[in-house]
Design an enzyme around this catalytic site. Structure first.
Site, PDB file in Angstrom:
ATOM      1  N   TYR A 116       1.613 -13.287   3.771  1.00 58.61           N
ATOM      2  CA  TYR A 116       0.386 -12.984   2.299  1.00 58.61           C
ATOM      3  C   TYR A 116       0.725 -13.278   1.240  1.00 58.61           C
ATOM      4  O   TYR A 116       2.106 -14.136   0.868  1.00 58.61           O
ATOM      5  CB  TYR A 116       1.304 -11.336   2.306  1.00 58.61           C
ATOM      6  CG  TYR A 116       0.988 -10.621   1.030  1.00 58.61           C
ATOM      7  CD1 TYR A 116      -0.310 -10.354   0.921  1.00 58.61           C
ATOM      8  CD2 TYR A 116       2.151  -9.875   0.095  1.00 58.61           C
ATOM      9  CE1 TYR A 116      -0.907  -9.864  -0.647  1.00 58.61           C
ATOM     10  CE2 TYR A 116       1.443  -9.977  -0.722  1.00 58.61           C
ATOM     11  CZ  TYR A 116       0.210 -10.153  -1.055  1.00 58.61           C
ATOM     12  OH  TYR A 116      -0.131  -8.834  -2.415  1.00 58.61           O
ATOM     13  N   ASP A 155      -3.255 -11.861   4.937  1.00 60.09           N
ATOM     14  CA  ASP A 155      -3.988 -11.216   3.762  1.00 60.09           C
ATOM     15  C   ASP A 155      -4.040 -12.906   3.193  1.00 60.09           C
ATOM     16  O   ASP A 155      -2.522 -12.898   2.405  1.00 60.09           O
ATOM     17  CB  ASP A 155      -3.764 -10.437   3.348  1.00 60.09           C
ATOM     18  CG  ASP A 155      -4.400 -10.500   1.298  1.00 60.09           C
ATOM     19  OD1 ASP A 155      -5.176 -11.245   1.422  1.00 60.09           O
ATOM     20  OD2 ASP A 155      -3.785  -9.905   0.724  1.00 60.09           O
ATOM     21  N   HIS A 269      -7.852  -2.917   2.028  1.00 60.04           N
ATOM     22  CA  HIS A 269      -8.241  -4.147   2.820  1.00 60.04           C
ATOM     23  C   HIS A 269      -8.796  -3.079   4.312  1.00 60.04           C
ATOM     24  O   HIS A 269      -8.526  -2.389   4.203  1.00 60.04           O
ATOM     25  CB  HIS A 269      -7.214  -4.846   3.200  1.00 60.04           C
ATOM     26  CG  HIS A 269      -6.407  -5.946   1.994  1.00 60.04           C
ATOM     27  ND1 HIS A 269      -6.848  -7.275   1.682  1.00 60.04           N
ATOM     28  CD2 HIS A 269      -5.882  -5.283   0.772  1.00 60.04           C
ATOM     29  CE1 HIS A 269      -5.988  -7.692   0.407  1.00 60.04           C
ATOM     30  NE2 HIS A 269      -6.155  -6.801   0.429  1.00 60.04           N
TER      31      HIS A 269
END
Length: 278
Positions: A116, A155, A269
């Site tokens: 992330y 992500d 997302h």
């Protein structure tokens, strides 16, 4: 003798796993036959994760230093052999943003990373921290590139190319699409137009979303909760599965599980789902 079933690896920024389950993530997961689930923005405790996922999952979790922020996890149907969380200098807080695990799949080791990347903010200390993270990530990815079967998912908070953002012209000075950020991805898999882009250039990583979709816009993986971004498909492709060449060649399917309607979303997302024949 029949071939083994493909290995299904999913990356999902859950935007708070407890909220995601309240919105329907559990039903999605029960129907998707996932083998390895890499999550970002968990924002919960390990006990919370175990309670939501159930006993059939083996869970690795790296929470953020600050409670209620970030957090990465990898859940699997079988336990990991080794897991690692260290990334970068000791004075740089990367907790809750990087988690590696090795899994044995049909006698071979597959390394999975749930990542992330900080979102950053142009011309602020947050952007400096983002570049420090990307520096450390680059160093580790150059090392992981020597693994035969490895994949970095998550992500990554950068749109690599103009194809990856619907309104790219309006975002060229915003974090997530700054030239300096995109240059890191050039190192990972090569720059647009470079010989060997996404096929051995850079560190040699392969962007499976781009390999699968080809030279088309998207498919996007994030849309703001605000306005009509989801309905108009005004999104960003910032969730990735980046694989070493051997693992990339084992990909048999790629999908972005975009919800059918705005009110059916359980995160801002969409999960990225890839099957590998190993």
């Amino acid at each position: 003798m029949p071939s083994p079933a493909p290995l299904r690896i999913v990356s999902a920024n859950v935007n708070g796993v407890r909220a995601a389950f309240r919105r329907g993530m559990g039903d999605w997961l029960a129907a998707r036959d996932v083998d390895i689930l890499a999550m970002q923005e968990v924002r919960a405790s390990t006990d919370d994760l175990a309670g939501l996922l159930g006993d059939e999952w083996s869970i690795l979790h790296e929470p953020a230093t600050a409670k209620g922020r970030a957090g990465v996890a990898i859940a699997s149907r079988a336990g990991a052999h080794i897991h690692r969380v260290e990334l970068g200098a000791a004075d740089h807080d990367t907790a809750g943003r990087w988690l590696e695990a090795d899994y044995e799949v049909n006698g071979r080791i597959v390394t999975v990373v749930s990542c992330y990347v900080p979102s950053g903010e142009a011309e602020t200390p947050k952007q400096v921290d983002k570049y420090r993270f990307l520096d450390a990530m680059s160093e580790r990815m150059s090392q992981l590139a020597s693994h035969e079967l490895a994949v970095v998912v998550g992500d990554l908070n950068v749109g690599h190319r103009t194809l990856d953002i619907k309104n790219w012209k309006g975002n060229v000075k915003r974090a997530g699409f700054l030239p300096e950020e995109r240059a890191y991805f050039d190192r990972f898999m090569g720059a647009e137009g470079e010989e060997g882009y996404n096929a051995g250039a850079g560190f040699g990583w392969v962007d499976l979303g781009r390999r699968s979709a080809g030279e088309v816009a998207g498919p996007y993986t994030w849309w703001s909760w605000r306005g009509k971004a989801f309905d108009n498909d005004s999104g960003w492709r910032i969730d990735y599965q980046l694989a070493t060449p051997a693992l990339a060649d084992a990909m048999v399917s790629y999908a972005v599980d975009r919800a059918d309607a705005y009110d059916e979303r359980w995160s801002d997302h969409a999960p990225v789902v890839v099957d590998y024949a190993i």
